[in-house]
Design a protein around this motif. Structure first.
Motif, PDB file in Angstrom:
ATOM      1  N   ILE A  64      12.495  18.600  33.127  1.00 57.83           N
ATOM      2  CA  ILE A  64      11.044  18.797  33.117  1.00 57.83           C
ATOM      3  C   ILE A  64      10.395  17.451  33.419  1.00 57.83           C
ATOM      4  N   VAL A  65       9.450  17.476  34.355  1.00 58.79           N
ATOM      5  CA  VAL A  65       8.772  16.262  34.795  1.00 58.79           C
ATOM      6  C   VAL A  65       7.275  16.434  34.581  1.00 58.79           C
ATOM      7  N   ALA A  66       6.645  15.444  33.945  1.00 58.47           N
ATOM      8  CA  ALA A  66       5.187  15.369  33.847  1.00 58.47           C
ATOM      9  C   ALA A  66       4.745  14.280  34.814  1.00 58.47           C
ATOM     10  N   LEU A  67       4.078  14.674  35.896  1.00 62.05           N
ATOM     11  CA  LEU A  67       3.819  13.792  37.038  1.00 62.05           C
ATOM     12  C   LEU A  67       2.342  13.440  37.130  1.00 62.05           C
ATOM     13  N   ASN A  68       2.058  12.149  37.324  1.00 57.43           N
ATOM     14  CA  ASN A  68       0.687  11.663  37.454  1.00 57.43           C
ATOM     15  C   ASN A  68       0.307  11.420  38.911  1.00 57.43           C
ATOM     16  N   LEU A  69       1.263  10.950  39.716  1.00 58.15           N
ATOM     17  CA  LEU A  69       1.006  10.636  41.118  1.00 58.15           C
ATOM     18  C   LEU A  69       1.333  11.823  42.012  1.00 58.15           C
ATOM     19  N   HIS A  70       1.075  11.658  43.317  1.00 61.79           N
ATOM     20  CA  HIS A  70       1.469  12.658  44.298  1.00 61.79           C
ATOM     21  C   HIS A  70       2.867  12.378  44.823  1.00 61.79           C
ATOM     22  N   ASN A  71       3.408  11.215  44.494  1.00 64.79           N
ATOM     23  CA  ASN A  71       4.711  10.817  45.001  1.00 64.79           C
ATOM     24  C   ASN A  71       5.702  10.698  43.855  1.00 64.79           C
ATOM     25  N   TYR A  72       6.910  11.193  44.118  1.00 66.71           N
ATOM     26  CA  TYR A  72       7.970  11.204  43.123  1.00 66.71           C
ATOM     27  C   TYR A  72       9.293  11.095  43.869  1.00 66.71           C
ATOM     28  N   ALA A  73      10.216  10.303  43.344  1.00 70.52           N
ATOM     29  CA  ALA A  73      11.551  10.171  43.942  1.00 70.52           C
ATOM     30  C   ALA A  73      11.463   9.743  45.400  1.00 70.52           C
ATOM     31  N   SER A  74      10.839   8.600  45.632  1.00 72.90           N
ATOM     32  CA  SER A  74      10.734   7.992  46.969  1.00 72.90           C
ATOM     33  C   SER A  74       9.879   8.807  47.921  1.00 72.90           C
ATOM     34  N   GLY A  75       8.697   9.199  47.458  1.00 75.31           N
ATOM     35  CA  GLY A  75       7.714   9.774  48.366  1.00 75.31           C
ATOM     36  C   GLY A  75       7.683  11.283  48.456  1.00 75.31           C
ATOM     37  N   ARG A  76       8.452  11.980  47.628  1.00 76.61           N
ATOM     38  CA  ARG A  76       8.398  13.442  47.649  1.00 76.61           C
ATOM     39  C   ARG A  76       7.179  13.926  46.876  1.00 76.61           C
ATOM     40  N   ASN A  77       6.757  15.139  47.200  1.00 73.41           N
ATOM     41  CA  ASN A  77       5.609  15.739  46.521  1.00 73.41           C
ATOM     42  C   ASN A  77       6.026  17.090  45.960  1.00 73.41           C
ATOM     43  N   PRO A  78       6.778  17.090  44.828  1.00 75.78           N
ATOM     44  CA  PRO A  78       7.340  18.345  44.312  1.00 75.78           C
ATOM     45  C   PRO A  78       6.283  19.317  43.826  1.00 75.78           C
ATOM     46  N   TRP A  79       5.100  18.831  43.403  1.00 72.06           N
ATOM     47  CA  TRP A  79       4.048  19.752  42.985  1.00 72.06           C
ATOM     48  C   TRP A  79       3.524  20.517  44.180  1.00 72.06           C
ATOM     49  N   GLY A  80       3.467  19.871  45.342  1.00 72.18           N
ATOM     50  CA  GLY A  80       3.060  20.528  46.571  1.00 72.18           C
ATOM     51  C   GLY A  80       1.561  20.547  46.781  1.00 72.18           C
ATOM     52  N   ASN A  81       1.167  20.836  47.988  1.00 72.04           N
ATOM     53  CA  ASN A  81      -0.243  21.005  48.328  1.00 72.04           C
ATOM     54  C   ASN A  81      -0.573  22.493  48.200  1.00 72.04           C
ATOM     55  N   LEU A  82      -1.033  22.873  47.030  1.00 68.48           N
ATOM     56  CA  LEU A  82      -1.170  24.288  46.695  1.00 68.48           C
ATOM     57  C   LEU A  82      -2.450  24.872  47.289  1.00 68.48           C
ATOM     58  N   LYS A  83      -2.369  26.119  47.677  1.00 66.85           N
ATOM     59  CA  LYS A  83      -3.520  26.806  48.273  1.00 66.85           C
ATOM     60  C   LYS A  83      -4.556  27.153  47.204  1.00 66.85           C
ATOM     61  N   PRO A  84      -5.819  27.203  47.585  1.00 62.83           N
ATOM     62  CA  PRO A  84      -6.877  27.497  46.609  1.00 62.83           C
ATOM     63  C   PRO A  84      -6.667  28.805  45.864  1.00 62.83           C
ATOM     64  N   GLU A  85      -6.136  29.826  46.560  1.00 56.61           N
ATOM     65  CA  GLU A  85      -5.922  31.117  45.893  1.00 56.61           C
ATOM     66  C   GLU A  85      -4.887  30.999  44.777  1.00 56.61           C
ATOM     67  N   TYR A  86      -3.823  30.216  45.050  1.00 60.85           N
ATOM     68  CA  TYR A  86      -2.783  30.042  44.038  1.00 60.85           C
ATOM     69  C   TYR A  86      -3.314  29.237  42.862  1.00 60.85           C
ATOM     70  N   LEU A  87      -4.083  28.188  43.162  1.00 58.26           N
ATOM     71  CA  LEU A  87      -4.670  27.377  42.093  1.00 58.26           C
ATOM     72  C   LEU A  87      -5.530  28.235  41.170  1.00 58.26           C
ATOM     73  N   GLU A  88      -6.360  29.078  41.768  1.00 54.82           N
ATOM     74  CA  GLU A  88      -7.239  29.930  40.971  1.00 54.82           C
ATOM     75  C   GLU A  88      -6.434  30.929  40.145  1.00 54.82           C
ATOM     76  N   LYS A  89      -5.386  31.483  40.735  1.00 53.55           N
ATOM     77  CA  LYS A  89      -4.566  32.472  40.044  1.00 53.55           C
ATOM     78  C   LYS A  89      -3.875  31.862  38.824  1.00 53.55           C
TER      79      LYS A  89
END
Length: 478
Positions: free
Chosen positions: A362-387
């Motif tokens: 389990i990772v609690a992430l503050n930045l957009h970059n993790y493990a040498s520049g990866r973005n595991p949280w992703g750029n989520l779509k507005p519909e998914y964020l709202e859901k």
């Protein structure tokens, strides 16, 4: 040169994909030539102030200045006074080479090797010296104290160390707090990536150092959340913790949340701050093994590329990809040892977050970059964020993105962005309760510093994460 933007006017960091081309661009391989002497004129402090700062740090006394010595009224006030901290042990063999180059570009007294001068010493004595001189009527010292910027040449751990020491100025009411730029020398360099400094530094081009210092002197300011961690453990045996966690007597855990079992009569408390991530589970175990291997055989880890190859190989040997069939299933998932509660944005009540049985990290992430520049949280779509009740992630939004990683195959596909991580929550505060059971240890890490946390079968270990009530100031490199 225009005046630097305030944090409110500065850029807001958005999620972005790092690339080799971005790294080269961010390190200044394009654009106009910068005159070395003109750069020195903008960055260098008057000699009498450089000597005063050096002596204050050497004697560990900000009041060591001669009060009867008049200020140099003819001293030229630099437009962008700058101090550089360098971890000469970072970046393989490139650290000493960069240190020598920095001495050529700005005054030697303004370049501090953290092996010799610790960041807190500069905060206490170096900045204290400028404040003392300013109180005596030295306008040049006053202006430099207000305008000074800091550049850190090192990895994420070094940057976090400097940010933490500068952050102490808030508690001492010694504002303004100098903003920080980065020369990336580490392996992951996720802080550098997040603020436009790239994921590596091209040492083949000496002009890149000049351009980095130039951008650090003019770059816009932006804000970064930092997170305070308090850990209470019933284990009285000596625990080898990273330098980011220190023993503390202030262990006031939130009493508004019930806990399982009984509290021990005596417990040990530790506190610290992270800027990038906190994690628990298999990824921290892999990092722990890698760090021990690197410490035992430092000749293997002589640069970022070698580090990444060793890390990848160690990942394959730790059982994250191939869990033995004979292994007890109760020893696999974090759900067997962990209860997690969070406070969501604008909420005061704790809410339990179920941990899926398949999640092993389990990772609690503050930045957009993790493990040498990866973005595991992703750029989520507005519909998914709202859901899901999420909001778009920013580094200054007061929220941590919490996600889970299953086995190594899942983590690998997440890192190359073929699939997404297991989204668990966004939180303004996190409470973890960890009970040993059949587990003897749990592996944890903060900003790349891992440790092995012994567990008790009878009493719980608590980890509580809350946002620090002020922002760190970063200089954006683009």
């Amino acid at each position: 040169m225009g005046s630097p933007a305030s944090p409110e006017e500065g850029v807001r960091v958005a999620a972005a994909r790092s690339s080799v081309i971005d790294s080269f661009r961010s390190c200044g391989l394009t654009g106009m030539q910068i005159d070395k002497e003109e750069l020195r004129r903008r960055l260098i402090m008057p000699k009498y102030l450089r000597i005063a700062i050096r002596n204050s740090i050497r004697f560990k006394d900000p009041n060591s200045v001669d009060e009867n010595q008049p200020a140099d009224e003819n001293a030229e006030h630099p437009e962008a006074p700058m101090v550089v901290f360098i971890n000469s042990r970072s970046g393989g063999r490139h650290g000493p080479e960069l240190k020598q180059r920095l001495h050529q570009l700005i005054a030697e007294e303004q370049v501090f090797d953290i092996q010799d001068v610790k960041p807190h010493e500069f905060v206490l004595y170096g900045l204290g010296c400028l404040e003392k001189l300013a109180s005596l009527g030295d306008q040049c010292a006053k202006e430099i104290r207000e305008k000074v910027r800091v550049v850190v040449a090192g990895g994420d751990g070094t940057v976090g160390w400097v940010l933490g020491c500068l952050g102490e100025l808030y508690g001492l009411h010694r504002e303004p707090v100098p903003p920080v730029g980065i020369i990336p020398l580490g392996t992951g360099n996720d802080l550098a990536r997040s603020f436009g400094w790239g994921g590596s530094f091209p040492f083949a081009w000496k002009s890149a150092v000049k351009r980095t210092l130039d951008r650090a002197s003019t770059g816009q300011l932006c804000r970064l959340d930092s997170w305070h961690v308090v850990m209470s453990t019933p284990m009285d045996e000596e625990i080898k913790l990273p330098h980011s966690l220190k023993p503390t007597e202030d262990c006031a855990l939130d009493e508004g949340l019930e806990y399982e079992g009984q509290l021990p009569e005596k417990s040990s408390c530790f506190g610290g701050v992270f800027y990038n991530y906190y994690s628990i589970g298999m990824d921290a175990q892999v990092a722990y093994g890698f760090h021990h291997l690197r410490n035992e055989k430092p000749y293997l880890a002589n640069g970022p590329i070698a580090n990444k190859l060793i890390y990848s190989g160690y990942t394959c040997s730790q059982g994250w990809f191939f869990t033995p069939c004979t292994s007890d299933p109760s020893l696999r998932g974090l759900r067997n040892i962990l209860r997690m509660h969070v406070k969501k944005v604008n909420c005061t009540e704790w809410e339990k977050v179920p941990v899926p049985s398949s999640v092993r990290a389990i990772v609690a992430l503050n930045l957009h970059n993790y493990a040498s520049g990866r973005n595991p949280w992703g750029n989520l779509k507005p519909e998914y964020l709202e859901k899901r009740g999420f909001v778009e992630a920013h580094v200054d939004d007061g929220l941590l993105e919490i996600f889970g990683l299953k086995q190594g195959w899942h983590a690998s596909f997440v890192m190359v962005e073929l699939i997404s991580a297991k989204h668990l929550a966004q939180a303004a505060a996190i409470r973890l309760e960890i009970r040993g059971g059949e587990w003897n240890n749990a592996y944890m890490q903060m900003d790349g510093e891992p440790w092995k946390q012994p567990l008790s079968k009878d009493y719980s270990t608590f980890v509580e994460i809350k946002r620090v009530p002020f922002h760190s100031l970063m200089i954006h490199g683009e």
